[in-house]
Scaffold this motif. Structure first.
Motif, PDB file in Angstrom:
ATOM      1  N   ILE A 168      59.134  62.782  42.543  1.00 57.61           N
ATOM      2  CA  ILE A 168      58.945  64.338  42.102  1.00 57.61           C
ATOM      3  C   ILE A 168      60.167  64.948  42.047  1.00 57.61           C
ATOM      4  N   GLY A 169      60.936  65.019  40.949  1.00 61.41           N
ATOM      5  CA  GLY A 169      62.105  65.213  40.789  1.00 61.41           C
ATOM      6  C   GLY A 169      63.003  64.310  40.124  1.00 61.41           C
ATOM      7  N   ARG A 170      64.052  64.540  39.482  1.00 63.80           N
ATOM      8  CA  ARG A 170      64.966  63.370  38.820  1.00 63.80           C
ATOM      9  C   ARG A 170      66.353  63.824  38.885  1.00 63.80           C
ATOM     10  N   VAL A 192      58.068  62.257  38.080  1.00 64.19           N
ATOM     11  CA  VAL A 192      57.524  63.675  37.645  1.00 64.19           C
ATOM     12  C   VAL A 192      58.729  64.618  37.616  1.00 64.19           C
ATOM     13  N   HIS A 193      58.606  65.642  36.549  1.00 61.25           N
ATOM     14  CA  HIS A 193      59.801  66.719  36.797  1.00 61.25           C
ATOM     15  C   HIS A 193      59.282  68.124  36.282  1.00 61.25           C
ATOM     16  N   SER A 194      59.916  68.895  35.961  1.00 60.41           N
ATOM     17  CA  SER A 194      59.655  70.307  35.541  1.00 60.41           C
ATOM     18  C   SER A 194      58.784  70.244  34.164  1.00 60.41           C
ATOM     19  N   GLY A 214      62.491  71.210  45.548  1.00 58.96           N
ATOM     20  CA  GLY A 214      63.279  72.429  45.843  1.00 58.96           C
ATOM     21  C   GLY A 214      62.023  73.560  45.848  1.00 58.96           C
ATOM     22  N   GLN A 215      60.666  73.210  45.691  1.00 56.44           N
ATOM     23  CA  GLN A 215      59.847  74.311  45.733  1.00 56.44           C
ATOM     24  C   GLN A 215      58.988  74.237  46.773  1.00 56.44           C
ATOM     25  N   PRO A 216      58.828  75.192  47.591  1.00 57.44           N
ATOM     26  CA  PRO A 216      58.256  75.307  48.977  1.00 57.44           C
ATOM     27  C   PRO A 216      56.670  75.008  48.635  1.00 57.44           C
TER      28      PRO A 216
HETATM   29  N1  LIG Z   1      69.714  65.716  53.129  1.00 58.91           N
HETATM   30  C1  LIG Z   1      68.643  66.120  52.395  1.00 58.91           C
HETATM   31  O1  LIG Z   1      67.711  66.225  53.047  1.00 58.91           O
HETATM   32  C2  LIG Z   1      68.670  66.769  50.950  1.00 58.91           C
HETATM   33  C3  LIG Z   1      67.634  67.663  50.576  1.00 58.91           C
HETATM   34  N2  LIG Z   1      67.822  68.289  49.366  1.00 58.91           N
HETATM   35  C4  LIG Z   1      66.754  69.032  49.386  1.00 58.91           C
HETATM   36  O2  LIG Z   1      65.907  68.412  48.244  1.00 58.91           O
HETATM   37  C5  LIG Z   1      65.470  69.249  46.982  1.00 58.91           C
HETATM   38  C6  LIG Z   1      65.795  68.831  45.597  1.00 58.91           C
HETATM   39  O3  LIG Z   1      67.230  68.789  45.749  1.00 58.91           O
HETATM   40  P1  LIG Z   1      68.280  68.357  44.207  1.00 58.91           P
HETATM   41  O4  LIG Z   1      67.478  66.934  44.046  1.00 58.91           O
HETATM   42  O5  LIG Z   1      69.374  68.419  44.566  1.00 58.91           O
HETATM   43  O6  LIG Z   1      67.591  69.432  43.165  1.00 58.91           O
HETATM   44  P2  LIG Z   1      67.785  69.400  41.922  1.00 58.91           P
HETATM   45  O7  LIG Z   1      67.462  71.328  41.529  1.00 58.91           O
HETATM   46  O8  LIG Z   1      68.995  69.028  41.316  1.00 58.91           O
HETATM   47  O9  LIG Z   1      66.428  68.738  41.038  1.00 58.91           O
HETATM   48  C7  LIG Z   1      65.123  69.343  41.484  1.00 58.91           C
HETATM   49  C8  LIG Z   1      64.244  68.271  40.334  1.00 58.91           C
HETATM   50  O10 LIG Z   1      63.088  68.916  40.503  1.00 58.91           O
HETATM   51  C9  LIG Z   1      62.414  69.283  39.197  1.00 58.91           C
HETATM   52  N3  LIG Z   1      61.287  70.290  39.405  1.00 58.91           N
HETATM   53  C10 LIG Z   1      61.711  71.360  39.387  1.00 58.91           C
HETATM   54  N4  LIG Z   1      60.582  72.198  39.420  1.00 58.91           N
HETATM   55  C11 LIG Z   1      59.529  71.515  39.440  1.00 58.91           C
HETATM   56  C12 LIG Z   1      57.967  71.642  39.403  1.00 58.91           C
HETATM   57  N5  LIG Z   1      57.710  72.611  39.370  1.00 58.91           N
HETATM   58  N6  LIG Z   1      57.423  70.441  39.298  1.00 58.91           N
HETATM   59  C13 LIG Z   1      57.856  69.217  39.181  1.00 58.91           C
HETATM   60  N7  LIG Z   1      59.474  68.963  39.120  1.00 58.91           N
HETATM   61  C14 LIG Z   1      59.958  70.132  39.344  1.00 58.91           C
HETATM   62  C15 LIG Z   1      63.425  69.523  38.354  1.00 58.91           C
HETATM   63  O11 LIG Z   1      62.992  68.853  36.892  1.00 58.91           O
HETATM   64  P3  LIG Z   1      64.039  68.889  35.619  1.00 58.91           P
HETATM   65  O12 LIG Z   1      64.940  67.676  35.929  1.00 58.91           O
HETATM   66  O13 LIG Z   1      63.127  68.935  34.591  1.00 58.91           O
HETATM   67  O14 LIG Z   1      64.802  70.305  35.798  1.00 58.91           O
HETATM   68  C16 LIG Z   1      64.604  68.502  38.883  1.00 58.91           C
HETATM   69  O15 LIG Z   1      64.525  67.161  38.352  1.00 58.91           O
HETATM   70  C17 LIG Z   1      65.889  70.889  47.540  1.00 58.91           C
HETATM   71  O16 LIG Z   1      65.149  71.469  48.163  1.00 58.91           O
HETATM   72  C18 LIG Z   1      67.317  70.379  48.326  1.00 58.91           C
HETATM   73  O17 LIG Z   1      67.669  71.424  49.339  1.00 58.91           O
HETATM   74  C19 LIG Z   1      68.767  67.653  48.560  1.00 58.91           C
HETATM   75  C20 LIG Z   1      69.784  66.851  48.828  1.00 58.91           C
HETATM   76  C21 LIG Z   1      69.848  66.354  50.199  1.00 58.91           C
END
Ligand SMILES: NC(=O)C1=CN([C@@H]2O[C@H](COP(=O)(O)OP(=O)(O)OC[C@H]3O[C@@H](n4cnc5c(N)ncnc54)[C@H](OP(=O)(O)O)[C@@H]3O)[C@@H](O)[C@H]2O)C=CC1
Ligand SMILES: NC(=O)C1=CN([C@@H]2O[C@H](COP(=O)(O)OP(=O)(O)OC[C@H]3O[C@@H](n4cnc5c(N)ncnc54)[C@H](OP(=O)(O)O)[C@@H]3O)[C@@H](O)[C@H]2O)C=CC1
Lengths: 295, 295
Positions: A168-170, A192-194, A214-216
Motif C-alpha cells: 500500500i503506497g508507491r 495499492v495507491h491513492s 502515512g494514514q493513521p
Molecule cells: N523508517 C521508517 O520506518 C520510515 C517510515 N516512513 C513512513 O511511511 C509512510 C509513507 O512514507 P512515504 O512512502 O515516504 O510517503 P509518500 O507520501 O511519499 O507516499 C504515500 C503513498 O501512499 C499512497 N496513499 C496516500 N493515501 C492513500 C490512501 N488513502 N489509500 C491508499 N494509498 C494512499 C500515495 O498514493 P499516490 O501515489 O497516489 O499519491 C503514495 O503512493 C509515512 O507514514 C512515513 O512517515 C517513511 C520512510 C521511512
C-alpha cells in the motif's frame, strides 16, 4: 481469538548492528580499512538534525566512521555539489547521504544525481532502481526502509515465494522498491495507491501486507485475511492528551484490530523504524567491502 | 451473448506510421534533418534477419533513414562495440538498435550498456527503466512493445486511471515495463508470473489484462471478468495441419472464448504485433526531435 506474533524490529535491528560491529572489526583487522559514511545536512530543520544525529550515533555504535557537513539554509547548490564531489573522490568515504528535504531553491534531482552510484547507500539513483526492477540485474544498494521490511520477513522465517503480497503506497523511497523486492522473491504483487478504488478488496486477499501510506489506522482489522503477515511502515502522529508530548505515533494499520487477525505484525514504533538505520549501516559496510574487494 | 470489439492494431499502426511520415517530412522541411535509425545484426539467424529487414522497410515507409551493419557470427565483442561507439558519435543517427539474441560468446549486458542513453530507442537501459519506475522522473524512451499496448488503450479511448489491471508475465522487455506504464496512468496493478498460484484469481478481478507469457491459449474465457479489455502480446505457434506452413500463430488468451466475455480484445496476429515497429519509429522520431530541439 488468536493473537499475532509481534515482529520485534528493535531486537532484530540490535542483532544486525551486532553483526555489523563484528564485520567492521574483522575488516579493520584484516585490511586496515574502516567503513565511512558522509552525511550532508543543509539548513536547520530540527527533524533533519535529529535524523542526522541518530545516524551518526548509529555509525559510532558499530565502529563505522561518520563525516558530517552542515551547510546553511542559504548556501548554493554549487557548494553542496562541491562537497559531494569531494566525498566521491575521498577513499575513506564509502557511503554518501544527503539529508532530505533540501531547501526549496535547490534542485534535488541534480544534487542526488551527483552522488557516485558506488557510494549511493540510499539506493535512490534511477540506475539502481532500474536494476532493482530488472531480472538478471543486481542493484548496487537496496533502499534502506524496503530492505528493512524484507529483512524482517527473512529473519522471522516468513516465506515470500509464491505468496500474494500487497504493497500500500508507491513512493520512490518505500512502496515502489518494496514491491519490486517482493517480486524479486517471487511473490505475486499488487500495488495499492491513492487512486485505488476499494483498497480493501486487494488487501483482503494478501498473505503479506506492506503498508507505507502515512494514514493513521487506515487498514482495519476486517480488511485483513486471517493469518496474514503485516509490515507497517507508516509513522503517524495522532493527538493523545494522555501523553506528555500531546501526541503518540501509530502506524497505517489499526494495530489493536489487526493483531487479532494477523499471524505476525510489526508494532509502531519499534517495528520497521529501527530497521532503516540498521540497513543504512549494512549498505555502508557492503559498499566498503565492495570497494576494497573484501569478502 | 456479447461480442468484443476487436482492437485493430494493424489499422492503428498504419495510422501512426502516417502521422510519423508527416512529422518526418515537416522536420526535414523546417530544419533539414532526417531521423536515422542504425541497426546492428550479428550472425545469420534467419528470424533476426527478417526482423531487421522489417524494421528497415518500416523506416523507408515513413522517410526515416536506416543504417544497417551486419557482422559475422564469429566477430569480436570489440568490433561490435566499435560500431556502437561510431553510431553514438554519428549526428545522422538518432536511434541505435542491437538485434538480439547476440552470439553466446558476447556479453549482452556490456554491449547494450554501450549504446548512448540518448539513442537507446529500445528503452531497455536500466537508467531508463529506473526513470520509468520512479514518480517525478521521465524516461527518455518507453520500450516499444509495452508502449504499443498502452497506445492501443489510448487510441480506443479506454480509461486506465483507477482501473484494476493485471499484467501476466514480468519480462524486462514486455511485462515489467507494461506494469510500470499502467501504474504511471494510475491503474492498480497486479503482476502474475510463473510462480503465481491460481493466476485466474487475479485475472478474474481485472478490468484490463495485458498478457505477455508465451503460452498458447493459457487464459480461458471463464478467467475473464465480463467487460474486461484484453491486450494479448503473446505470439505462439501452434500446429495446424490446415495451414500451408503447418502451423498458425495464437496469443496467450483463448480468443474464441475471450471474445464472448471481454468488451474489447486484440487479435493475434494483427493486434500488438504491428504496434511494436510503429513505436520504434515513434521513438526514433522523438529522439531526433529531442537531439535537434525541434517541437
Ligand atoms: N523508517 C521508517 O520506518 C520510515 C517510515 N516512513 C513512513 O511511511 C509512510 C509513507 O512514507 P512515504 O512512502 O515516504 O510517503 P509518500 O507520501 O511519499 O507516499 C504515500 C503513498 O501512499 C499512497 N496513499 C496516500 N493515501 C492513500 C490512501 N488513502 N489509500 C491508499 N494509498 C494512499 C500515495 O498514493 P499516490 O501515489 O497516489 O499519491 C503514495 O503512493 C509515512 O507514514 C512515513 O512517515 C517513511 C520512510 C521511512
Ligand atoms: N511485438 C510483439 O508483439 C512481441 C511479442 N512478444 C511475445 O510475447 C510473449 C512474451 O514475451 P517475453 O516477455 O519476451 O517472454 P519471456 O519468456 O521473457 O517472459 C515470459 C513471462 O511469462 C511468465 N510465465 C511463463 N509461464 C507462465 C504461466 N504459466 N503463468 C503465468 N506466467 C507465466 C514468466 O514468468 P517467470 O518470470 O516467473 O519466468 C515470464 O515472466 C511471447 O509469446 C513473445 O513471442 C514478445 C515481444 C514483442
Amino acid at each position: 481469538e488468536t493473537s499475532a506474533k509481534v515482529i520485534d524490529g528493535k531486537a532484530i535491528a540490535k542483532q544486525i548492528r551486532d553483526e555489523i560491529t563484528e564485520e567492521v572489526s574483522k575488516m579493520k583487522n584484516a585490511i586496515g580499512v574502516t567503513p565511512g559514511l558522509a552525511v550532508i545536512l543543509v539548513g536547520d530543520r530540527k527533524d533533519s538534525a535529529t535524523y542526522v544525529r541518530n545516524k551518526k550515533k548509529a555509525c559510532e555504535s558499530v565502529g563505522i566512521n561518520s563525516f558530517e557537513v552542515r551547510l546553511p539554509e542559504d548556501c548554493t547548490e554549487q557548494e553542496v555539489l562541491k562537497f559531494i564531489s569531494d566525498f566521491n573522490d575521498d577513499p575513506s568515504v564509502h557511503g554518501i547521504l544527503v539529508q532530505l528535504p533540501l531547501p526549496s531553491h535547490m534542485n534535488e534531482q541534480n544534487i542526488l544525481n551527483a552522488v557516485s552510484i558506488e557510494k549511493d547507500v540510499d539506493g535512490f539513483h534511477p540506475l539502481n532502481i532500474g536494476r532493482l526492477a530488472m531480472r538478471g540485474r543486481e542493484p548496487l544498494f537496496v533502499p534502506c526502509t524496503p530492505k528493512g521490511c524484507i529483512e524482517l520477513l527473512h529473519r522471522y522465517g516468513i516465506n515470500i515465494k509464491g505468496k500474494k503480497a500487497v504493497v500500500i503506497g508507491r513512493s520512490n523511497i518505500v512502496g515502489m522498491p518494496a514491491a519490486l523486492l517482493l517480486q524479486r522473491e517471487d511473490a505475486t504483487i499488487s500495488i495499492v495507491h491513492s487512486r485505488t478504488k476499494n483498497p480493501e478488496e486487494f488487501i483482503r486477499e494478501a498473505d503479506i501486507i506492506i503498508s507505507a501510506v502515512g494514514q493513521p489506522n487506515m487498514v482495519r482489522g476486517n480488511w485483513i485475511k486471517p493469518g496474514a503477515v503485516i509490515i507497517d511502515v507508516g509513522i503517524n502522529p495522532v493527538e493523545d492528551t494522555k501523553s506528555p508530548r500531546g501526541y503518540r505515533l501509530v502506524g497505517d494499520v489499526c494495530y489493536e484490530e489487526a493483531c487479532k487477525v494477523a499471524s505476525a505484525i510489526t508494532p509502531v514504533p519499534g517495528g520497521v523504524g529501527p530497521m532503516t538505520i540498521a540497513m543504512l549501516l549494512s549498505n555502508t559496510l557492503i559498499s566498503a567491502k565492495r570497494i576494497h574487494n573484501f569478502q
